[in-house]
Design a protein around this motif. Structure first.
Motif, PDB file in Angstrom:
ATOM      1  N   UNK A 211      11.921  -0.071  -6.728  1.00 16.60           N
ATOM      2  CA  UNK A 211      11.479  -1.151  -5.851  1.00 16.60           C
ATOM      3  C   UNK A 211      12.544  -2.239  -5.765  1.00 16.60           C
ATOM      4  N   UNK A 212      12.500  -2.977  -4.668  1.00 14.18           N
ATOM      5  CA  UNK A 212      13.357  -4.160  -4.593  1.00 14.18           C
ATOM      6  C   UNK A 212      12.719  -5.276  -5.408  1.00 14.18           C
ATOM      7  N   UNK A 213      13.484  -6.330  -5.642  1.00 12.94           N
ATOM      8  CA  UNK A 213      12.939  -7.428  -6.441  1.00 12.94           C
ATOM      9  C   UNK A 213      11.702  -8.039  -5.808  1.00 12.94           C
ATOM     10  N   UNK A 214      11.740  -8.190  -4.494  1.00 14.40           N
ATOM     11  CA  UNK A 214      10.591  -8.767  -3.805  1.00 14.40           C
ATOM     12  C   UNK A 214       9.353  -7.900  -3.977  1.00 14.40           C
TER      13      UNK A 214
ATOM     14  N   UNK B 213       0.829  -1.218   0.000  1.00 12.79           N
ATOM     15  CA  UNK B 213       0.000   0.000   0.000  1.00 12.79           C
ATOM     16  C   UNK B 213       0.855   1.256   0.000  1.00 12.79           C
ATOM     17  N   UNK B 214       2.042   1.155   0.608  1.00 12.53           N
ATOM     18  CA  UNK B 214       2.846   2.371   0.751  1.00 12.53           C
ATOM     19  C   UNK B 214       3.671   2.674  -0.498  1.00 12.53           C
ATOM     20  N   UNK B 215       3.546   1.843  -1.511  1.00 12.90           N
ATOM     21  CA  UNK B 215       4.446   1.995  -2.666  1.00 12.90           C
ATOM     22  C   UNK B 215       3.749   2.563  -3.899  1.00 12.90           C
ATOM     23  N   UNK B 216       2.489   2.982  -3.756  1.00  9.30           N
ATOM     24  CA  UNK B 216       1.683   3.366  -4.923  1.00  9.30           C
ATOM     25  C   UNK B 216       2.386   4.279  -5.915  1.00  9.30           C
TER      26      UNK B 216
END
Lengths: 290, 389
Positions: B136-139, B126-129
């Motif tokens: 982003x990291x791979x995960x 949710x915090x990455x919108x």
């Protein structure tokens, strides 16, 4: 903050030394840049001053002269320079549009599909750019006269592809190769048709390259001299050829030539300034930055 | 909400054959796992079902309709790609929203927001919108990719190693979430993995692929207890199954099995009967590390003397490798086991649990109490189906 007493003099000396070298390198770097800027811009400056000089003062090498607009009046109003300017826009713009319309799919094809002799075809396209124009111009002239393309817009636009298309195809091919095919596949599975995939996914990703190579293609076409010299006559005149008219056999109006050249480079300079950010990025980075 | 069928599908990339005359049928609402080593053709199989790769031969059916000539966008499948395939120029939110904004699956923006919020909570993103995929990291990328897949309600979910880049803890939660979601959504899922734990815990049925062919098809427990050949036996289970050279001979009405490690024992009657139909008498005995007992003191009847070759603690247990004559046997030991290298150790094989393979064919022949074991293996799937009904 208290530093260790014993090490402080040493540390501050070190700091001062480092600040000194930093300042020196700043001065050195900027001096070098200024030198380069003068080197690069001086011809333009000289040309602009030439436009403001009368013929009598043309050969003085000091900047001390009485400015006059008579050259501008003579060229822009007295001759059909504007016609040539507009025709140049049509020819160069048309050449760029055709290059993009044909080059983008060609680059996509060369990047995505495997077919026989792919590398040979790609290299042949690039080799058009190596070949001196003068080498092919006579046969092209004869052919164009036969098939009625001599002195037409389309004839010039077509032959300009030789100089505009190779770079665009090669730059964009690299961009398309950087975009993993799964991204397109994902978009298809998301429910987009192939043209939607192109507009929504591929186009934004290749945009820097497209803008940069499109601008370069425009500059190549705009500046082309050999092709319009041989392949156009009275109906179509580009500014590179028109500028020559001010050099007559008995007298040379350098002031007029300078005006013609100054007006001719204006669109290029404006375009380059607007997209200089894209220009560097577009030619040096790929589509998908890590 | 559709069954999937592949009939004689062959896909070649230039000279390499990715899948070779592959036929399989995935039932409606089934969680079907494609399992196999790298290069087995798992991803290609998914892509052929999705329609983004075209097989040279064979038919692909979704819900009984032949879809070979149907565009990927119209097949109504949703896929997680192994390399995420996120759109680099779009934010995380727009990436997940992408399927819901296409002409085919269009929804109103408030509905999209609701759907994305729900999925994002599930995926903890949710915090990455507003981030771009390259931030982003791979995960995280992987979770966004799963989110984009799950935000729709397609006929089929295709997942290509969706948990491969998550850390162990998240992997475990996500596995549970996927399983629960699959039950809740009633959607057919085909899931590619090379992690046997994932395969066993998620699958209703597993197809083991190798070189583009189905090696074995069945439930997780069938794979584990009655693998079709040594290849499958080695893929399932940690540590890898021990394979020991052996031969059998009949003496005085008894079928005796003699190994190269100094153990000779009498085969159970059902095993003996199956072995006697074999042309050759050379065998490989497959025995899993947890069916080998060990002791540091004294031997006795059936105990074999060896030395400790290696001792690897893996948290909840220790994998001890024991050198027994020419063979090395991996044994699962309690995690408080301390053994010095080259220390003498005695092991005893639980011969009732041995899987018998032909030494030349490497195919499974028999195991003791096969009927009983395989009926238990079937039970698990039957139980699941019963529970759903």
């Amino acid at each position: 903050m208290m530093a260790n007493d014993q090490s402080q003099p040493l540390a501050s000396g070190n700091l001062r030394f480092r600040q000194g070298t930093a300042a020196l390198s700043w001065i050195g770097r900027n001096l070098a840049l200024v030198c380069f800027a003068v080197f690069a811009l001086f011809p333009i400056l000289w040309m602009v001053t030439c436009t403001l000089k009368s013929d009598a003062e043309m050969y003085t090498t000091v900047f001390n002269f009485t400015p006059t607009l008579s050259n501008y009046r003579a060229v822009l109003i007295g001759t059909d320079y504007f016609k040539a300017f507009l025709q140049n826009i049509v020819v160069a713009g048309g050449a760029v549009l055709l290059t993009i319309a044909v080059g983008v799919p060609a680059a996509y094809g060369l990047a995505r599909y495997n077919f026989k002799k792919k590398e040979d075809i790609a290299f042949t396209i690039l080799s058009f750019k190596f070949a001196p124009e003068i080498l092919v111009i006579l046969p092209v002239f004869l052919i164009f006269q036969k098939i009625g393309l001599y002195d037409t817009y389309f004839g010039l636009i077509w032959v300009y592809q030789l100089i505009t298309m190779p770079l665009l195809i090669w730059v964009l091919r690299g961009y398309f190769e950087d975009i993993s095919v799964e991204i397109e596949q994902a978009a298809q599975l998301d429910g987009y048709r192939w043209y939607e995939v192109f507009w929504k996914i591929l186009l934004p990703l290749i945009k820097p390259g497209l803008v940069a190579s499109g601008l370069l293609a425009f500059i190549f076409a705009w500046n082309s001299f050999t092709f319009p010299l041989i392949l156009s006559g009275f109906k179509i005149q580009t500014i590179t050829i028109t500028s020559l008219r001010y050099i007559a056999s008995d007298s040379v109006h350098y002031g007029h030539v300078a005006v013609a050249a100054t007006v001719a480079i204006t669109p290029e300079i404006i375009a380059a300034l607007f997209i200089q950010k894209h220009l560097v990025r577009g030619l040096s980075f790929g589509a998908v930055k890590g | 909400m559709a069954s999937i069928e592949m009939i004689g599908v062959t896909k070649r990339y230039e000279s390499t054959v990715a899948i070779d005359d592959l036929s399989l049928r995935v039932e409606d609402n089934e969680f079907f796992v494609l399992f196999g080593p790298a290069g087995a053709g798992k991803s290609t199989t998914l892509k052929c079902i999705a329609g983004v790769e075209f097989p040279q031969k064979g038919l692909v059916k979704i819900g009984g309709t032949i879809v070979n000539l149907i565009e990927p966008s119209n097949r109504n499948v949703s896929m997680v790609f192994e390399n995420y395939a996120l759109y680099p120029h779009m934010s995380v939110y727009d990436n997940i929203a992408s399927p819901l904004r296409s002409r085919l699956h269009r929804k109103s923006e408030p509905d999209i927001k609701k759907a994305i919020d729900k999925i994002a909570t599930l995926m903890h993103i949710e915090s990455l919108y507003d981030r771009k995929p390259n931030q982003l990291s791979n995960g995280q990328r992987q979770r966004v990719a799963i989110g984009r897949c799950l935000v729709r309600e397609p006929n089929v979910f295709l997942m290509d190693e969706p948990l491969a880049h998550l850390d162990a803890k998240l992997k475990h939660t996500m596995r549970a979430e996927l399983k629960e979601m699959q039950d809740a959504f009633n959607t057919t899922t085909i899931y590619v993995t090379h992690d046997y734990l994932e395969a066993m815990s998620l699958a209703d049925r597993i197809a083991v692929l190798d070189h583009g062919r189905v090696v074995q098809l069945g439930t997780a427990l069938q794979m584990y207890y009655t693998p079709g050949n040594e290849f499958v036996a080695k893929l399932f289970g940690e540590p890898e199954i021990n394979l020991i050279d052996a031969q059998f001979y009949v003496e005085g009405g008894k079928t005796l099995i003699s190994t190269g490690i100094g153990l000779t024992y009498e085969a159970e009657p059902d095993v003996a009967a199956a072995l006697q139909t074999q042309e050759h008498n050379r065998l490989h005995l497959g025995i899993r590390g947890n069916n080998v007992a060990f002791s540091f003191q004294g031997g006795g009847e059936g105990w074999l003397r060896g030395t400790v070759f290696a001792n690897e603690p893996i948290g909840n247990s220790v994998i001890m490798t024991v050198q027994l004559g020419p063979e090395q046997i991996r044994v699962v030991a309690p995690n408080d086991t301390n053994a010095a290298l080259d220390q003498t150790v005695y092991v005893r094989l639980a011969t009732a649990n041995v899987l018998y393979f032909g030494a030349d064919t490497r195919r499974y022949i028999v195991r003791h109490n096969q009927e009983q074991v395989s009926s238990v293996a079937h039970l698990r799937r039957a139980g699941r189906e019963g529970g759903e009904a």
